[in-house]
Motif scaffolding. Sequence first.
Motif, mmCIF file in Angstrom:
data_model
loop_
_atom_site.group_PDB
_atom_site.id
_atom_site.type_symbol
_atom_site.label_atom_id
_atom_site.label_comp_id
_atom_site.label_asym_id
_atom_site.label_seq_id
_atom_site.Cartn_x
_atom_site.Cartn_y
_atom_site.Cartn_z
ATOM 1 N N VAL A 17 0.841 -1.203 0.000
ATOM 2 C CA VAL A 17 0.000 0.000 0.000
ATOM 3 C C VAL A 17 0.879 1.257 0.000
ATOM 4 C CG1 VAL A 17 -1.692 1.323 1.336
ATOM 5 C CG2 VAL A 17 -1.973 -1.147 1.069
ATOM 6 N N MET A 18 1.934 1.233 0.800
ATOM 7 C CA MET A 18 2.813 2.411 0.855
ATOM 8 C C MET A 18 3.546 2.617 -0.478
ATOM 9 S SD MET A 18 3.986 2.072 4.848
ATOM 10 C CE MET A 18 5.340 3.184 4.716
ATOM 11 N N GLN A 19 3.939 1.525 -1.114
ATOM 12 C CA GLN A 19 4.568 1.640 -2.441
ATOM 13 C C GLN A 19 3.581 2.231 -3.446
ATOM 14 O OE1 GLN A 19 6.010 -2.267 -3.464
ATOM 15 N NE2 GLN A 19 7.942 -1.988 -2.362
ATOM 16 N N GLU A 20 2.345 1.794 -3.384
ATOM 17 C CA GLU A 20 1.321 2.318 -4.286
ATOM 18 C C GLU A 20 1.074 3.798 -4.025
ATOM 19 O OE1 GLU A 20 -0.117 1.361 -6.970
ATOM 20 O OE2 GLU A 20 -1.626 2.957 -7.087
ATOM 21 N N MET A 21 1.048 4.191 -2.749
ATOM 22 C CA MET A 21 0.871 5.622 -2.428
ATOM 23 C C MET A 21 2.014 6.442 -3.016
ATOM 24 S SD MET A 21 -0.502 5.447 1.499
ATOM 25 C CE MET A 21 -0.846 7.203 1.649
ATOM 26 N N LYS A 22 3.223 5.906 -2.937
ATOM 27 C CA LYS A 22 4.385 6.611 -3.494
ATOM 28 C C LYS A 22 4.240 6.756 -5.010
ATOM 29 C CE LYS A 22 9.383 6.564 -2.805
ATOM 30 N NZ LYS A 22 10.507 5.805 -2.224
ATOM 31 N N ALA A 23 3.802 5.686 -5.657
ATOM 32 C CA ALA A 23 3.596 5.731 -7.109
ATOM 33 C C ALA A 23 2.509 6.742 -7.465
ATOM 34 C CB ALA A 23 3.227 4.339 -7.626
ATOM 35 N N GLN A 73 -4.755 -0.750 -4.372
ATOM 36 C CA GLN A 73 -5.092 0.589 -4.850
ATOM 37 C C GLN A 73 -6.257 1.188 -4.058
ATOM 38 O OE1 GLN A 73 -5.503 -0.044 -9.086
ATOM 39 N NE2 GLN A 73 -3.286 -0.022 -9.394
ATOM 40 N N VAL A 74 -7.226 0.360 -3.700
ATOM 41 C CA VAL A 74 -8.335 0.844 -2.853
ATOM 42 C C VAL A 74 -7.784 1.339 -1.515
ATOM 43 C CG1 VAL A 74 -10.353 0.114 -1.527
ATOM 44 C CG2 VAL A 74 -10.126 -0.568 -3.927
ATOM 45 N N ALA A 75 -6.933 0.524 -0.903
ATOM 46 C CA ALA A 75 -6.375 0.887 0.405
ATOM 47 C C ALA A 75 -5.514 2.146 0.298
ATOM 48 C CB ALA A 75 -5.559 -0.274 0.966
ATOM 49 N N ALA A 76 -4.742 2.248 -0.788
ATOM 50 C CA ALA A 76 -3.859 3.409 -0.963
ATOM 51 C C ALA A 76 -4.676 4.689 -1.095
ATOM 52 C CB ALA A 76 -2.964 3.207 -2.188
ATOM 53 N N VAL A 77 -5.730 4.648 -1.874
ATOM 54 C CA VAL A 77 -6.568 5.852 -2.037
ATOM 55 C C VAL A 77 -7.263 6.185 -0.712
ATOM 56 C CG1 VAL A 77 -8.568 6.840 -3.208
ATOM 57 C CG2 VAL A 77 -6.865 5.566 -4.519
ATOM 58 N N ALA A 78 -7.719 5.157 0.011
ATOM 59 C CA ALA A 78 -8.361 5.409 1.307
ATOM 60 C C ALA A 78 -7.389 6.096 2.265
ATOM 61 C CB ALA A 78 -8.880 4.100 1.903
ATOM 62 N N LEU A 79 -6.136 5.640 2.274
ATOM 63 C CA LEU A 79 -5.139 6.287 3.132
ATOM 64 C C LEU A 79 -4.847 7.708 2.668
ATOM 65 C CD1 LEU A 79 -2.522 3.525 3.986
ATOM 66 C CD2 LEU A 79 -4.006 4.752 5.555
ATOM 67 N N GLN A 80 -4.830 7.904 1.345
ATOM 68 C CA GLN A 80 -4.628 9.267 0.828
ATOM 69 C C GLN A 80 -5.737 10.190 1.324
ATOM 70 O OE1 GLN A 80 -1.951 10.216 -0.799
ATOM 71 N NE2 GLN A 80 -1.268 8.679 -2.265
ATOM 72 N N ILE A 81 -6.961 9.670 1.378
ATOM 73 C CA ILE A 81 -8.089 10.474 1.862
ATOM 74 C C ILE A 81 -7.899 10.818 3.344
ATOM 75 C CG2 ILE A 81 -10.564 10.457 2.334
ATOM 76 C CD1 ILE A 81 -10.875 8.716 -0.225
ATOM 77 N N ILE A 82 -7.470 9.851 4.123
ATOM 78 C CA ILE A 82 -7.236 10.118 5.553
ATOM 79 C C ILE A 82 -6.150 11.183 5.716
ATOM 80 C CG2 ILE A 82 -6.455 9.127 7.739
ATOM 81 C CD1 ILE A 82 -7.646 6.425 6.706
ATOM 82 N N GLU A 83 -5.076 11.067 4.933
ATOM 83 C CA GLU A 83 -4.019 12.078 5.001
ATOM 84 C C GLU A 83 -4.552 13.447 4.581
ATOM 85 O OE1 GLU A 83 -0.544 10.855 2.870
ATOM 86 O OE2 GLU A 83 0.003 9.365 4.387
ATOM 87 N N TYR A 84 -5.400 13.469 3.577
ATOM 88 C CA TYR A 84 -6.005 14.733 3.137
ATOM 89 C C TYR A 84 -6.840 15.345 4.270
ATOM 90 C CZ TYR A 84 -9.513 17.733 0.956
ATOM 91 O OH TYR A 84 -10.352 18.774 0.683
ATOM 92 N N ILE A 85 -7.637 14.508 4.921
ATOM 93 C CA ILE A 85 -8.469 14.979 6.042
ATOM 94 C C ILE A 85 -7.596 15.555 7.147
ATOM 95 C CG2 ILE A 85 -9.977 14.180 7.925
ATOM 96 C CD1 ILE A 85 -11.125 12.140 5.842
#
Length: 97
Positions: A17-23, A73-85
């Motif tokens: 998930v962290m690798q996907e977030m980086k990508a 990818q689902v988990a990565a986007v969900a984490l991106q949303i939490i970081e955005y919040i």
Amino acid sequence: MTEPKIPHLASAALQSVMQEMKAQDLKWGADRDQDLADWLLILTEEAGELAEAVLHIKFGGEKKYGLRTEAVQVAAVALQIIEYIDRNDIMESINEY
Ligand SMILES: [Mg+2]
């Protein structure tokens, strides 16, 4: 109460998930502050691709091979949303009302 066999922080899942977030950051830019509704559209699109993979597992189809990738990818986007919040103190602004 049970404990995971592999601690979450050490799991291959979280590493993926962290690798996907980086990508995603490299592709779209880090700290992108788009509207929450836009984030939800992206998450829903990714969830749809995960659903397609599951459907292909159940009924046959080439998308079945993307199962883990789509889940990541689902988990990565969900984490991106939490970081955005968190980055935009959205919970604090809600609590002011
Ligand atoms: Mg996807």
